[in-house]
Enzyme design. Structure first.
Site, PDB file in Angstrom:
ATOM      1  CE  LYS A  57      17.768  28.045  91.868  1.00 25.31           C
ATOM      2  NZ  LYS A  57      19.166  27.635  92.140  1.00 25.31           N
ATOM      3  CB  SER A  80      20.400  30.518  94.631  1.00 30.82           C
ATOM      4  OG  SER A  80      20.539  29.425  93.717  1.00 30.82           O
ATOM      5  CB  SER A 133      22.113  26.829  94.585  1.00 25.87           C
ATOM      6  OG  SER A 133      22.747  28.048  94.850  1.00 25.87           O
TER       7      SER A 133
HETATM    8  N1  GLN Z   1      25.817  30.370  97.503  1.00 30.21           N
HETATM    9  C1  GLN Z   1      26.580  30.252  96.303  1.00 30.21           C
HETATM   10  C2  GLN Z   1      26.669  31.576  95.608  1.00 30.21           C
HETATM   11  O1  GLN Z   1      26.162  32.498  96.120  1.00 30.21           O
HETATM   12  C3  GLN Z   1      26.003  29.181  95.438  1.00 30.21           C
HETATM   13  C4  GLN Z   1      25.066  29.635  94.416  1.00 30.21           C
HETATM   14  C5  GLN Z   1      24.565  28.551  93.544  1.00 30.21           C
HETATM   15  O2  GLN Z   1      24.898  27.377  93.718  1.00 30.21           O
HETATM   16  N2  GLN Z   1      23.785  28.939  92.560  1.00 30.21           N
HETATM   17  O3  GLN Z   1      27.243  31.712  94.568  1.00 30.21           O
END
Ligand code: GLN
Length: 506
Positions: free
Chosen positions: A79, A154, A178
């Site tokens: 990532k 994400s 994410s």
């Molecule tokens: N969807 C969550 C957010 O927008 C999780 C993001 C993440 O885990 N990096 O913050």
């Protein structure tokens, strides 16, 4: 071996060790696969031009009789939130376009030392803010099950790469879901380790008290093998836990033998009723629980009254921490610089750079965060959110006095359509309702495919949560359920994706 791209990491590792296949061959088929399908999927922001050289080096070392780690020669997608010396690291943001790090993230360094072969950097929502990968400054990733749908976020790039057979393994990061939510919508396995169980050194910070790096794979065992490589104490990370961890691969192997389900107490949260979930998601969840009960597991209703406030607390704590973490992108130290006119002051350069370099979601969260932290509001917002965080931690403590693991659906719906929620931040945030509590409490969580939703034929995941430091329990339970389901399906969930079975993606 017949179909190398569909072979999981554990089996690839075995074939590599037995000399049945070389790392160069394995790496080449994955690079070919990326070349063939990534134009449609867009899982990768950057493909390594060194992968074949790295693979050749591993092959040479193996041929010379060197003792190599269990995953040596297996390709890995990374990532883009994780910094790498040999590939740009952008965190999905324009402000870091082309940024080259002077050091490798600890997890990347450990993966390299273990002989894994980095294939490239995967797409993500900008600075890991989002649940769909649509907030990437470089365009969205598409779900291999249906190219019109989101791959989650994400870490949609890592999940899509693994689901589309572009990589057998990937690294992700999970601040509020994410790793687990992309796993849920792509039919893959994702683990958020215990906070402090895996180093955050070199993970571009979103919210430091919530961020955790973890593995993405097609099976629980494969995830465990990668977790064994990246986990453990790191002196570079002040929040890294000390002490030894058990082998997660061993835990997965033990779980696959099945007897761990006998007498296992699985907590189901009364405050998360079926009405909060898409019917097919709720149905798949109950089928998975029933399969486990048939093997002797006990389902226990538990109360976690503060979970429902998790999203609200998270969307104050996360922006507060993010606004502070992102202050370093000031046009001086990292990345992009925009000079609006020849006589521009430092402040004008900074403002123009941040205006051009950050996307809307990032700006939204910086504004929310600075507001929540401002004098006069701090106690009302940030202070209250921290209290809710403590109450959620207490809910977990009480629950784990009664049960061994907690189970929830990994997310409320299956993969939604691209564009459907991108202009509706609240809808996007509500998607995180089941994943966020684990980050607030620091406990580990796993998402394992549980089936397909009847109404749309898309993948669904079940999430298990365990007490802090009990990650191995998640591998045992996850592998036990996976073994049961694979037996009843006659293969994995990804084997049931018609578009993937034909070798294409759509
Ligand atoms: N969807 C969550 C957010 O927008 C999780 C993001 C993440 O885990 N990096 O913050």
């Amino acid at each position: 071996m017949s179909d190398l791209i569909r072979t999981g990491a554990a089996d690839l590792a075995r074939a590599l060790a037995a000399g049945e296949v070389s790392s160069v061959e394995v790496t080449r088929v994955h690079l070919d696969r990326i070349a063939a399908v990534d134009g449609d999927i867009h899982a990768f922001l950057h493909v390594s031009d060194r992968a074949l050289d790295v693979a050749a080096d591993i092959d040479a070392r193996r041929a010379a009789g060197e003792a190599l780690g269990p995953l040596a020669g297996v390709p890995l997608a990374i990532k883009d939130v994780l910094v790498t010396t040999d590939m740009p690291s952008t965190s999905g943001s324009r402000i870091l376009e082309g940024y080259m790090s002077p050091y490798d993230a600890t997890v990347v360094a450990r993966a390299r030392a273990a002989g894994l072969v980095p294939l490239g950097k995967t797409n993500m929502d900008e600075f890991a803010m989002g649940s769909s990968t649509e907030h990437s400054a470089y365009g969205p990733t598409r779900n291999p099950w249906d190219l019109d749908r989101i791959p989650g976020g994400s870490g949609g790039g890592s999940a899509a790469a693994v689901a589309a057979f572009e990589a057998p393994l990937a690294l992700g990061s999970d601040t509020g879901g994410s790793i687990r939510q992309p796993a849920h919508v792509t039919g893959t396995v994702g683990i958020k380790p215990t906070y402090g169980g895996v180093s955050r050194y070199g993970a571009i910070a979103l919210a430091s008290s919530l961020d955790q790096v973890g593995p993405v794979a097609r099976t629980v065992l494969d995830a465990g093998l990668l977790h064994d490589v990246i986990g453990g104490h790191d002196p570079h990370d002040s929040t890294s836990l000390t002490g030894a961890w058990p082998s997660f691969a061993d835990a997965a192997r033990e779980g696959a033998r099945g007897d761990v389900l006998k007498g296992l107490r699985i907590g189901v949260i009364t405050e998360l009723p079926d009405s909060g979930f898409q019917p097919g998601v709720a149905a798949s969840f109950h089928e998975a629980l029933a399969a486990m009960q048939a093997q002797g597991a006990e389902v226990v209703e538990i109360s976690a009254p503060h979970f429902e406030y998790g999203v609200a607390a998270y969307y104050l704590i996360l922006p507060a921490e993010a606004s502070s973490n992102l202050a370093k992108f000031d046009s001086v130290r990292f990345g992009m610089r925009v000079t609006p006119h020849a006589q521009a002051t430092v402040e004008e350069v900074m403002a123009a750079t941040r205006d051009a370099g950050f996307g809307d979601e990032v700006k939204r969260r910086i504004i929310l965060g600075t507001y929540a932290l401002s004098a006069g509001y701090y106690d009302a917002y940030y202070g209250s959110a921290q209290k809710v965080r403590t109450l959620i931690q207490r809910d977990f403590d009480l629950a784990f006095g009664q049960v061994d693991v907690i189970a929830t659906p990994s997310a409320p719906t299956t993969a939604f359509r691209l564009g459907e929620r991108v202009d509706d931040p609240l809808q996007m945030y509500l998607n995180d309702v089941t994943t966020i509590p684990a980050n607030l409490a620091g406990v580990p969580g796993i998402s394992v495919p549980s089936g397909l939703a009847a109404e749309d034929g898309l993948p669904v995941g079940i999430q298990f949560l365990a007490p802090v430091r009990e990650d191995a329990r998640l591998y045992r339970v996850g592998a036990a359920l996976e073994a049961l389901l694979h037996e009843s399906w006659g293969g994995s969930l990804l084997d049931r994706a018609p578009q993937l079975a034909q070798g294409g993606v759509a």
